[in-house]
Structure formats: structure tokens, C-alpha cells
Design a protein around this motif. Sequence first.
Motif, mmCIF file in Angstrom:
data_model
loop_
_atom_site.group_PDB
_atom_site.id
_atom_site.type_symbol
_atom_site.label_atom_id
_atom_site.label_comp_id
_atom_site.label_asym_id
_atom_site.label_seq_id
_atom_site.Cartn_x
_atom_site.Cartn_y
_atom_site.Cartn_z
ATOM 1 N N GLY A 3 0.714 -1.225 -0.248
ATOM 2 C CA GLY A 3 0.074 0.153 -0.038
ATOM 3 C C GLY A 3 0.919 1.342 -0.026
ATOM 4 O O GLY A 3 0.650 2.189 -0.701
ATOM 5 N N LEU A 4 1.766 1.239 0.710
ATOM 6 C CA LEU A 4 2.835 2.399 0.758
ATOM 7 C C LEU A 4 3.450 2.547 -0.608
ATOM 8 O O LEU A 4 3.369 3.637 -1.039
ATOM 9 C CB LEU A 4 4.079 1.956 1.919
ATOM 10 N N ALA A 5 3.963 1.778 -1.218
ATOM 11 C CA ALA A 5 4.462 1.626 -2.580
ATOM 12 C C ALA A 5 3.619 2.296 -3.411
ATOM 13 O O ALA A 5 3.649 3.105 -4.557
ATOM 14 C CB ALA A 5 4.977 0.295 -2.956
ATOM 15 N N THR A 6 2.342 1.554 -3.239
ATOM 16 C CA THR A 6 1.270 2.055 -4.296
ATOM 17 C C THR A 6 0.907 3.764 -4.241
ATOM 18 O O THR A 6 0.859 4.430 -5.097
ATOM 19 C CB THR A 6 -0.075 1.219 -4.009
ATOM 20 N N LYS A 7 0.933 4.210 -2.867
ATOM 21 C CA LYS A 7 0.722 5.448 -2.740
ATOM 22 C C LYS A 7 1.883 6.481 -3.148
ATOM 23 O O LYS A 7 1.584 7.439 -3.642
ATOM 24 C CB LYS A 7 0.694 5.802 -1.148
ATOM 25 N N LEU A 8 3.195 5.980 -3.084
ATOM 26 C CA LEU A 8 4.162 6.608 -3.292
ATOM 27 C C LEU A 8 4.616 6.594 -4.902
ATOM 28 O O LEU A 8 5.112 7.677 -5.564
ATOM 29 C CB LEU A 8 5.528 6.043 -2.647
ATOM 30 N N LEU A 9 3.698 5.934 -5.461
ATOM 31 C CA LEU A 9 3.626 5.949 -7.027
ATOM 32 C C LEU A 9 2.960 6.959 -7.526
ATOM 33 O O LEU A 9 3.022 7.275 -8.718
ATOM 34 C CB LEU A 9 3.219 4.441 -7.658
ATOM 35 N N PHE A 10 2.367 7.741 -6.625
ATOM 36 C CA PHE A 10 1.908 9.062 -7.178
ATOM 37 C C PHE A 10 2.921 10.014 -8.117
ATOM 38 O O PHE A 10 2.574 10.649 -8.772
ATOM 39 C CB PHE A 10 1.178 9.678 -5.883
ATOM 40 N N TRP A 11 4.139 9.731 -7.343
ATOM 41 C CA TRP A 11 5.424 10.537 -7.982
ATOM 42 C C TRP A 11 6.210 9.686 -9.039
ATOM 43 O O TRP A 11 7.125 9.885 -9.273
ATOM 44 C CB TRP A 11 6.218 10.996 -7.050
ATOM 45 N N GLU A 12 5.417 8.885 -9.797
ATOM 46 C CA GLU A 12 5.856 7.688 -10.638
ATOM 47 C C GLU A 12 6.910 8.319 -11.837
ATOM 48 O O GLU A 12 7.891 7.828 -12.082
ATOM 49 C CB GLU A 12 4.880 6.875 -11.041
ATOM 50 N N VAL A 13 6.359 9.591 -12.202
ATOM 51 C CA VAL A 13 7.041 10.476 -13.306
ATOM 52 C C VAL A 13 8.225 10.928 -12.847
ATOM 53 O O VAL A 13 9.020 11.368 -13.534
ATOM 54 C CB VAL A 13 5.996 11.235 -13.965
ATOM 55 N N ASP A 14 8.244 11.095 -11.711
ATOM 56 C CA ASP A 14 9.614 11.822 -10.996
ATOM 57 C C ASP A 14 10.755 10.749 -10.604
ATOM 58 O O ASP A 14 11.757 11.248 -10.449
ATOM 59 C CB ASP A 14 8.975 12.848 -9.669
ATOM 60 N N ILE A 15 10.297 9.601 -10.247
ATOM 61 C CA ILE A 15 11.571 8.578 -9.568
ATOM 62 C C ILE A 15 11.988 8.139 -10.914
ATOM 63 O O ILE A 15 11.329 7.665 -11.841
ATOM 64 C CB ILE A 15 10.719 7.758 -8.560
ATOM 65 N N PRO A 16 13.396 7.588 -10.835
ATOM 66 C CA PRO A 16 14.119 7.049 -11.917
ATOM 67 C C PRO A 16 13.587 5.628 -12.449
ATOM 68 O O PRO A 16 13.448 5.448 -13.493
ATOM 69 C CB PRO A 16 15.435 6.910 -11.216
ATOM 70 N N THR A 17 13.260 4.739 -11.547
ATOM 71 C CA THR A 17 12.795 3.373 -11.666
ATOM 72 C C THR A 17 11.684 2.935 -11.016
ATOM 73 O O THR A 17 11.716 2.150 -9.925
ATOM 74 C CB THR A 17 13.825 2.250 -11.412
ATOM 75 N N PRO A 18 10.424 3.586 -11.062
ATOM 76 C CA PRO A 18 9.156 3.089 -10.597
ATOM 77 C C PRO A 18 9.064 1.526 -10.262
ATOM 78 O O PRO A 18 8.538 1.296 -9.287
ATOM 79 C CB PRO A 18 8.172 3.679 -11.317
ATOM 80 N N SER A 19 9.401 0.836 -11.081
ATOM 81 C CA SER A 19 9.346 -0.752 -11.054
ATOM 82 C C SER A 19 9.952 -1.260 -10.090
ATOM 83 O O SER A 19 9.684 -2.598 -9.452
ATOM 84 C CB SER A 19 9.615 -1.399 -12.523
ATOM 85 N N SER A 20 11.160 -0.773 -9.449
ATOM 86 C CA SER A 20 12.030 -1.258 -8.458
ATOM 87 C C SER A 20 11.740 -0.494 -7.095
ATOM 88 O O SER A 20 12.525 -0.778 -6.110
ATOM 89 C CB SER A 20 13.266 -0.994 -8.627
ATOM 90 N N LEU A 21 10.442 0.163 -7.193
ATOM 91 C CA LEU A 21 10.208 0.836 -5.729
ATOM 92 C C LEU A 21 10.025 -0.002 -4.410
ATOM 93 O O LEU A 21 10.277 0.261 -3.545
ATOM 94 C CB LEU A 21 9.123 2.073 -5.942
ATOM 95 N N LEU A 22 9.123 -0.798 -4.577
ATOM 96 C CA LEU A 22 8.859 -1.849 -3.417
ATOM 97 C C LEU A 22 9.872 -2.631 -3.287
ATOM 98 O O LEU A 22 10.232 -2.701 -1.929
ATOM 99 C CB LEU A 22 7.589 -2.817 -3.895
ATOM 100 N N PRO A 23 11.052 -3.257 -4.074
ATOM 101 C CA PRO A 23 12.075 -3.869 -3.395
ATOM 102 C C PRO A 23 12.993 -2.742 -2.519
ATOM 103 O O PRO A 23 13.668 -3.168 -1.652
ATOM 104 C CB PRO A 23 12.591 -4.485 -4.462
#
Length: 79
Positions: A3-23
Motif C-alpha cells: 500500500g505504501l509503494a502504491t501511494k508513493l507511485l503518485f510520483w511515478e513520473v519523478d522517480i528514476p525506476t518506478p518498477s523497483s520501488l517496492l524492493p
Amino acid sequence: MQGLATKLLFWEVDIPTPSSLLPEIKQWQRYWKNANDIPTDLHSSLQLTDSDVFSNITVLIIIGCTLPITSAEAERSFY
């Protein structure tokens, strides 16, 4: 955690690699669980973060440091 990773994906366009956020979040938690000197604020966290290892988290901390804590609206009353 998901759930935390899902909420943080609000800034998906700003982070370098959204697919590796949860790990990366899981690795971040393991890193600080074993640390002796845990930072107490975002600015300290940013200074202690290895941006090569935690690239997504570094960007999210920078975003957190620049967001206003409160918001204010101008209210006018005409009586």
C-alpha cells in the motif's frame, strides 16, 4: 508495504525506476533496522542516503523536503 509503494507511485513520473520501488523500500527498511544512528527528519535522512543504492527513495525524500507542511488559504469576509 504494498500500500505504501502504491501511494508513493503518485510520483511515478519523478522517480528514476518506478518498477523497483517496492524492493527498494524493503531494502531501505532492512538497512535502517540494523543501523545504530537513525535519522529523525527528512533532511538528515537525505544526507545519510546513498543515492546510488536508493535512487527512488532519494528522489522521494527530496520531494518530501520541498513540500509545504501546511497550506494556507486567503479567506475574506465582507460584512
